[in-house]
Design a protein around this motif. Structure first.
Motif: not given
Ligand code: XUL
Ligand code: CO
Length: 435
Positions: A184-186, A229-231, A263-267, A293-295
């Motif tokens: 689940y991402t923020f 995740y936070i992005e 954790k981080l969702n990096l873009e 995760s990765i965008d």
């Protein structure tokens, strides 16, 4: 019913193929470093770009052709889009997807009605997942499009807006949980400010942390064990975004005791907007044990905004995959194409060309990274560069077994240090041997 009648299932044909509707490099079952490419790359498609991006820009309306869509806010239309999307996933051989609540179901300007619509579409998505075996990589709530969030959601100056956002997150978490979402991402859409003249930054950050703690508590309550995740993203849309880059996000998570849960969702495009390379951001996250995760996308250095282009830069994908392999691979996360077609690429088939290119670019990145690792020259060089830390005075410093006085004594007995070359150019040449 087929919504993309002219598109066959996309399969691997090898690098000699000239078929634009084929993978030239992504061979899902090919084994690399003991795992299939499919398992390494864990591709996901973004519902918002594939189904909901009309390709408008600040100067003109949408151009995307969506013959299946009656453009209404009906639940039936939303369900039909889901059918189209799953045909797309099937033909692309993409295993995962990601959504915002308002991508999959309409915003009806009434909390209860919007939530009921969401539940109804989620039930349909559940059926589609069961039929096809596709999985939800992560879900999120859109807390930035509606005017009620114009001044932020978790960081709104208005407690009523915070409460509304919290209720929307709850519903989006319920949806994610119901669909077996792995995460689940923020993304802090409007969690930032335009001027300090009207902003209490400390209070806003405290509130944002409260929102995230509430989400952690709610996950426990409903038994959702997916990864949060936070992005990070700088500047856009707020002048100052609180989650501006990986380091800022990690600092925030640590300060508010959230690092165990997020954790981080990096873009990629967010990294470059922050003035970093993507592999820098990935490294910062990995070092904190927090790369989730990765965008996957890329920006355009000639344009200063988030262009969300499909990744084609092989240096970029290779350097990222080197780090991912070093990390030991994704666990809950994957490569989500947060990427859209150019406004000029308005035909449905362009969705396929974009994703084929992105998947092939990452497949090549994976193969190049594995080849660089097998070759060993770069890895050995880095190891050698730090060899003075492995024994003697270096090892003593790392163990914190010596103090300033002892180091002063040690230095006094020595001559000037003689530095070895960093050999950047040679290493760039080595990398190019594999591209
Ligand atoms: C915006 C962005 C979002 C997040 C999800 O730049 O990247 O789409 O990925 O909210
Ligand atoms: Co994104």
């Amino acid at each position: 019913m087929a919504y993309f009648p002219d598109v066959p299932k996309i399969v691997y044909e090898g690098s000699k193929s000239r078929n634009p509707l084929a993978f030239k490099h992504y061979n899902p079952d090919e084994i690399i470093e003991g795992k299939s490419m499919r398992e390494h790359l864990r591709f996901a498609a973004a519902y918002w770009h594939v189904m909901r991006n009309s390709l408008s820009d600040p100067f003109g309306g949408g151009t995307a052709l969506t013959p299946w869509d009656d453009l209404s806010d009906s639940v039936d239309n939303a369900k039909k889009r889901a059918d189209v999307f799953f045909e797309f996933l099937g033909k692309m051989d993409i295993d995962y997807y990601c959504f915002h609540d308002r991508d999959i179901a309409p915003e009806l300007n009434d909390f209860s009605k919007s939530t009921a619509a969401l539940e109804s579409v989620v039930a349909h998505l559940g059926d589609l997942q069961k039929e096809t075996g596709k999985k939800l990589l992560w879900g999120t709530a859109c807390l930035f499009s509606h005017p009620r969030y114009a001044q932020g959601a978790g960081t709104s100056p208005d407690a009523h807006v915070f409460a509304y956002a919290a209720a929307q997150v709850k519903a989006a978490m319920d949806a994610t949980h119901a669909l077996g979402g792995l995460g689940y991402t923020f993304w802090g859409g409007r969690e930032g400010y335009a001027t300090l003249l009207n902003t209490d930054v400390k209070r806003e950050l405290d509130h944002l942390a409260t929102m995230l703690h509430m989400a952690v508590d709610y996950a426990k309550k409903i038994g959702f064990t997916g990864q949060f995740y936070i992005e990070p993203k700088p500047r856009e849309p707020s002048t100052h975004q609180y989650d501006s880059d990986a380091a800022a996000c990690l600092n925030f998570l640590r300060e508010y005791n959230l690092l165990d849960h997020f954790k981080l969702n990096l873009e990629t495009n967010h990294a470059t907007l922050a003035g970093h390379t993507m592999d820098h951001e990935v490294t910062v996250a990995i070092n904190a044990g927090a790369l989730g995760s990765i965008d996957a996308n890329q920006g355009d250095t000639l344009l200063g905004w988030d262009t969300d282009q499909f990744p084609t830069d092989l240096y970029g994908t290779s350097k990222v995959m080197l780090k991912i392999l070093e990390m030991g691979g994704f666990t809950t996360g994957g490569l989500n194409f947060d990427a859209k077609r150019r406004r000029e690429s308005h035909e449905p088939i362009d969705l396929f060309h974009g994703h084929i290119g992105g998947m092939d670019a990452f497949a090549r990145g994976l193969k190049i990274a594995a080849a660089v690792r097998a070759d060993g020259r770069i890895g050995d060089f880095v190891k050698g560069r730090y060899a003075s830390w492995d024994t003697g005075i270096g090892a003593d410093i790392e163990k914190r077994a010596v103090d300033f006085d002892q180091l002063t004594q040690w230095v006094t007995q020595k001559t000037e240090p003689v530095l070895a070359s960093g050999r950047q150019e040679m290493l760039e040449n080595v990398l190019n041997d594999f591209l």
